[in-house]
Design a protein around this motif. Structure first.
Motif, PDB file in Angstrom:
ATOM      1  N   ARG A  19      39.890  33.418  37.533  1.00 47.33           N
ATOM      2  CA  ARG A  19      40.531  33.800  38.780  1.00 47.33           C
ATOM      3  C   ARG A  19      42.032  33.668  38.616  1.00 47.33           C
ATOM      4  N   ILE A  51      46.236  46.260  46.384  1.00 45.13           N
ATOM      5  CA  ILE A  51      46.051  46.361  47.829  1.00 45.13           C
ATOM      6  C   ILE A  51      47.239  47.120  48.395  1.00 45.13           C
ATOM      7  N   ALA A  59      43.521  46.412  54.829  1.00 42.75           N
ATOM      8  CA  ALA A  59      43.735  46.220  53.401  1.00 42.75           C
ATOM      9  C   ALA A  59      42.963  47.284  52.642  1.00 42.75           C
ATOM     10  N   THR A  61      41.932  48.595  49.254  1.00 44.00           N
ATOM     11  CA  THR A  61      41.897  48.139  47.869  1.00 44.00           C
ATOM     12  C   THR A  61      41.582  49.292  46.938  1.00 44.00           C
ATOM     13  N   THR A  72      37.645  41.675  41.630  1.00 45.85           N
ATOM     14  CA  THR A  72      37.904  41.760  43.061  1.00 45.85           C
ATOM     15  C   THR A  72      39.326  41.283  43.352  1.00 45.85           C
ATOM     16  N   SER A  74      42.230  40.325  46.180  1.00 43.07           N
ATOM     17  CA  SER A  74      42.308  39.871  47.566  1.00 43.07           C
ATOM     18  C   SER A  74      43.644  39.166  47.782  1.00 43.07           C
ATOM     19  N   ARG A  75      43.974  38.911  49.016  1.00 40.22           N
ATOM     20  CA  ARG A  75      45.183  38.169  49.354  1.00 40.22           C
ATOM     21  C   ARG A  75      44.862  37.216  50.499  1.00 40.22           C
ATOM     22  N   ASP A  76      45.670  36.186  50.654  1.00 45.39           N
ATOM     23  CA  ASP A  76      45.421  35.242  51.741  1.00 45.39           C
ATOM     24  C   ASP A  76      46.017  35.767  53.043  1.00 45.39           C
ATOM     25  N   ASN A  77      45.615  35.183  54.144  1.00 46.69           N
ATOM     26  CA  ASN A  77      46.041  35.672  55.450  1.00 46.69           C
ATOM     27  C   ASN A  77      47.509  35.385  55.744  1.00 46.69           C
ATOM     28  N   LEU A  82      48.273  36.398  46.087  1.00 43.45           N
ATOM     29  CA  LEU A  82      47.395  37.495  45.679  1.00 43.45           C
ATOM     30  C   LEU A  82      46.450  36.957  44.616  1.00 43.45           C
ATOM     31  N   TYR A  83      45.191  37.353  44.697  1.00 41.87           N
ATOM     32  CA  TYR A  83      44.186  36.877  43.754  1.00 41.87           C
ATOM     33  C   TYR A  83      43.552  38.036  43.001  1.00 41.87           C
ATOM     34  N   GLN A  85      39.871  38.025  41.109  1.00 41.77           N
ATOM     35  CA  GLN A  85      38.656  37.403  40.599  1.00 41.77           C
ATOM     36  C   GLN A  85      38.063  38.325  39.548  1.00 41.77           C
TER      37      GLN A  85
END
Length: 128
Positions: A19, A51, A59, A61, A72, A74-77, A82-83, A85
């Motif tokens: 990750r 994103i 969002a 993607t 995958t 994703s980002r936090d709120n 930014l991630y 996985q």
């Protein structure tokens, strides 16, 4: 201006997972299109996943075909991290992975240099 710092790379066996994280400083990702790119030795930098900015709460993607179903993004709120996985890793995923950002909506992520801000990169090595 936003500064980006990646982490989470390393050595993993084929079939394993990692990750990656990308932390923004200076500004948040709010209003930015953000993505992951990678560059293997002797190859050009290529888009991996991203994103597109579509407004708060939305969002869009996008993934390059070789990683669909395995990676995958994703980002936090808070729009600060930014991630990526990465599951079912393959030796051909070996590369330096970069986080990048550009203000506004840029859904194509091409060419890579349309992104204005880049992190320093993190090495991902997948052994067979």
């Amino acid at each position: 201006q936003v500064q980006l710092v990646e982490s989470g790379g390393g050595l993993v066996q084929a079939g394993g997972s990692l990750r990656l994280s990308c932390v923004a400083s200076g500004r948040t990702f709010r209003g930015y299109t953000v993505g992951w790119f990678r560059q293997a030795p002797g190859k050009e930098r290529e888009f991996v996943a991203g994103i597109t900015w579509s407004g708060v709460g939305a969002a869009q993607t996008t993934y390059t075909d070789p990683v669909k179903g395995r990676f995958t993004v994703s980002r936090d709120n808070a729009f600060t991290t930014l991630y990526l996985q990465m599951n079912s890793l393959k030796p051909e995923d070996t590369a330096v992975y970069y986080c990048a950002a550009r203000y506004g909506s840029w859904p194509l992520f091409q060419p890579p240099m349309v992104m204005n801000y880049w992190g320093q990169g993190t090495q991902v090595t997948v052994s067979s």
